[in-house]
Design an enzyme around this catalytic site. Sequence first.
Site, PDB file in Angstrom:
ATOM      1  N   HIS A   1       9.384  -4.699  16.155  1.00 32.73           N
ATOM      2  CA  HIS A   1       8.034  -4.673  15.583  1.00 32.73           C
ATOM      3  C   HIS A   1       7.406  -6.056  15.607  1.00 32.73           C
ATOM      4  O   HIS A   1       8.050  -7.065  15.304  1.00 32.73           O
ATOM      5  CB  HIS A   1       8.013  -4.051  14.184  1.00 32.73           C
ATOM      6  CG  HIS A   1       8.736  -4.801  13.109  1.00 32.73           C
ATOM      7  ND1 HIS A   1       8.155  -5.821  12.380  1.00 32.73           N
ATOM      8  CD2 HIS A   1       9.993  -4.665  12.605  1.00 32.73           C
ATOM      9  CE1 HIS A   1       9.004  -6.268  11.476  1.00 32.73           C
ATOM     10  NE2 HIS A   1      10.139  -5.599  11.592  1.00 32.73           N
TER      11      HIS A   1
ATOM     12  N   ASP B   1      12.475 -11.604  11.735  1.00 29.36           N
ATOM     13  CA  ASP B   1      12.044 -10.249  11.381  1.00 29.36           C
ATOM     14  C   ASP B   1      10.568 -10.075  11.749  1.00 29.36           C
ATOM     15  O   ASP B   1       9.702 -10.354  10.952  1.00 29.36           O
ATOM     16  CB  ASP B   1      12.251 -10.037   9.874  1.00 29.36           C
ATOM     17  CG  ASP B   1      11.927  -8.628   9.415  1.00 29.36           C
ATOM     18  OD1 ASP B   1      11.852  -7.722  10.270  1.00 29.36           O
ATOM     19  OD2 ASP B   1      11.750  -8.431   8.210  1.00 29.36           O
TER      20      ASP B   1
ATOM     21  N   GLU C   1       5.059  -2.087  10.797  1.00 30.00           N
ATOM     22  CA  GLU C   1       6.398  -1.642  10.364  1.00 30.00           C
ATOM     23  C   GLU C   1       6.655  -2.001   8.916  1.00 30.00           C
ATOM     24  O   GLU C   1       7.237  -1.223   8.166  1.00 30.00           O
ATOM     25  CB  GLU C   1       7.468  -2.276  11.261  1.00 30.00           C
ATOM     26  CG  GLU C   1       8.878  -1.744  11.023  1.00 30.00           C
ATOM     27  CD  GLU C   1       9.636  -2.421   9.882  1.00 30.00           C
ATOM     28  OE1 GLU C   1      10.665  -1.876   9.439  1.00 30.00           O
ATOM     29  OE2 GLU C   1       9.196  -3.509   9.434  1.00 30.00           O
ATOM     30  N   GLU C   2       6.241  -3.200   8.522  1.00 29.26           N
ATOM     31  CA  GLU C   2       6.552  -3.664   7.177  1.00 29.26           C
ATOM     32  C   GLU C   2       5.869  -2.832   6.093  1.00 29.26           C
ATOM     33  O   GLU C   2       6.269  -2.871   4.933  1.00 29.26           O
ATOM     34  CB  GLU C   2       6.168  -5.145   7.023  1.00 29.26           C
ATOM     35  CG  GLU C   2       6.943  -6.097   7.926  1.00 29.26           C
ATOM     36  CD  GLU C   2       8.422  -6.190   7.584  1.00 29.26           C
ATOM     37  OE1 GLU C   2       8.878  -5.486   6.669  1.00 29.26           O
ATOM     38  OE2 GLU C   2       9.120  -6.972   8.247  1.00 29.26           O
TER      39      GLU C   2
ATOM     40  N   ASP D   1      16.021  -4.532  14.868  1.00 33.30           N
ATOM     41  CA  ASP D   1      15.269  -5.012  13.703  1.00 33.30           C
ATOM     42  C   ASP D   1      16.193  -5.467  12.577  1.00 33.30           C
ATOM     43  O   ASP D   1      15.868  -5.325  11.406  1.00 33.30           O
ATOM     44  CB  ASP D   1      14.308  -3.912  13.202  1.00 33.30           C
ATOM     45  CG  ASP D   1      13.388  -4.410  12.091  1.00 33.30           C
ATOM     46  OD1 ASP D   1      13.185  -5.639  11.994  1.00 33.30           O
ATOM     47  OD2 ASP D   1      12.895  -3.582  11.303  1.00 33.30           O
TER      48      ASP D   1
ATOM     49  N   HIS E   1      12.088 -11.980   4.775  1.00 36.24           N
ATOM     50  CA  HIS E   1      10.814 -11.900   4.046  1.00 36.24           C
ATOM     51  C   HIS E   1      10.523 -13.160   3.228  1.00 36.24           C
ATOM     52  O   HIS E   1       9.898 -13.085   2.174  1.00 36.24           O
ATOM     53  CB  HIS E   1      10.796 -10.679   3.119  1.00 36.24           C
ATOM     54  CG  HIS E   1      10.803  -9.367   3.830  1.00 36.24           C
ATOM     55  ND1 HIS E   1      10.765  -8.168   3.155  1.00 36.24           N
ATOM     56  CD2 HIS E   1      10.852  -9.049   5.153  1.00 36.24           C
ATOM     57  CE1 HIS E   1      10.780  -7.169   4.028  1.00 36.24           C
ATOM     58  NE2 HIS E   1      10.843  -7.697   5.251  1.00 36.24           N
TER      59      HIS E   1
END
Length: 470
Positions: free
Chosen positions: A288, A300, A334-335, A362, A432
């Site tokens: 993604h 990520d 995606e998130e 991922d 994140h």
Amino acid sequence: MKHLFLIFLMNLLHQYAGKSLRRDGSSLKSFEDIKNEIAGYTDIAKAIIDLAVHGKAQNRSYERLAVFADTIGPRLSGSKNLEAAIKYMFSALQKDGLENVHLEPVKVPHWERGEEFAVMLEPRNHSIAILGLGNSIATPPEGIIAEVIVVASFDELRARAQEAKGKIVVYNEPFISYGETVQYRLQGAVEAAKVGAVASLIRSIASFSIHSPHTGGQSYQPDVPQIPTACITVEDAEMMSRMSLRGTKIVVHLRMGAKTYPDSLSFNTVAEIVGSKYPEQVVLVSGHLDSWDVGQGAMDDGGGSFISWEALSLIKDLGLRPKRTLRLVLWTGEEQGGVGAKQYYQLHKENISNFDIVMESDEGTFQPSGLGFSGSAEARDIVKEIMTLLQPINVTDVYDPADGTDIAYWMRDGVPGASLYNDISKYFWFHHSQGDTMTVQDPNQMNLCAAVWTVVSYVIADMEDMLPRV
């Protein structure tokens, strides 16, 4: 007649010894035939590995990602950065000479965190590092000043519900695993609001911390009041827990300027190497392109996106064209829960019988050890055999199951799925957070991941038969 029939049946069984019969009477390959077919790819697999790990393409996926991450930065759904990232990749894939490069429109959520801060006022003045959680509402402009209640679990919160009214709930939940602990990020605000809290602060879902808050998605419920919610560092959560256990009164001033805007137009980014014999059949590789709005989104999921691009580049560089179409999809949104993938699925599911396997990377592109796989036992045996081709780099294991938000829709409908299995022991150190930068990435490890991804996707795309389904 009975004896003649038995003789005929015995001759038929002898003729198809070691083989299965299709319903139309034609023969299926025996597993021994399939093993021999896969063994025939030994030289091609070695050529892919040599090019990716030792040859001219060495470090290419890393270098491409570094330019991209340094140029674009983080890429939150609905942001100008994500828009720039998609334009960048569209141009890069065209320049790479890939086929059918195009964008497929998607509506994605658009949330911005705005200015935010938290300060402990009692028992002492202390600046609390925070990151608002996705889709959080703002505080009033002046912020919220309230006493804190610290809990270690939802059960404790419910047991102390009378104490929580009018307070800021701080969750100091221990990290067990991401899958188990992330429920506090996802549901923390809702559970706190149910007992009358005015805000919630969640200990970051991280296995290690150097005073680094980790953001992520959270969900409100229609029948529960919405309250502001943010993540705080492991260190601050533990400190407030210790204070609370000593009976110390804690007061925090929280201010968040988050805003939610109407959904924005975005795109899934697609490129292909068109199949030579069965172009309508698809092997899909993916990652993604979006990320959270902190760090660079290098891990990520920049790494997964760029080894997926690299798979097509390596195959093109070697002059190979598999029988099936090899399709790269760089997902958007995606998130926010696989928004782009869901819309892609809705658009293409009518052709689901033509999807041979869906692959998503991922969970980092660190030292690989194998492949996560979901599918039938027969398909798993074939994939295990394919993985033997990666013996030169000692990456041969097959794990259960495959994992990936963006490929889950297909796997639920019986399409075989695969995900990269690699060393994630440090993944949640950076996940994140502002720490998700190119510094986390290792070019040698990315080379190995690209080799795994390319060998598996090419061989499956080039074998005469699709993987069997459940």
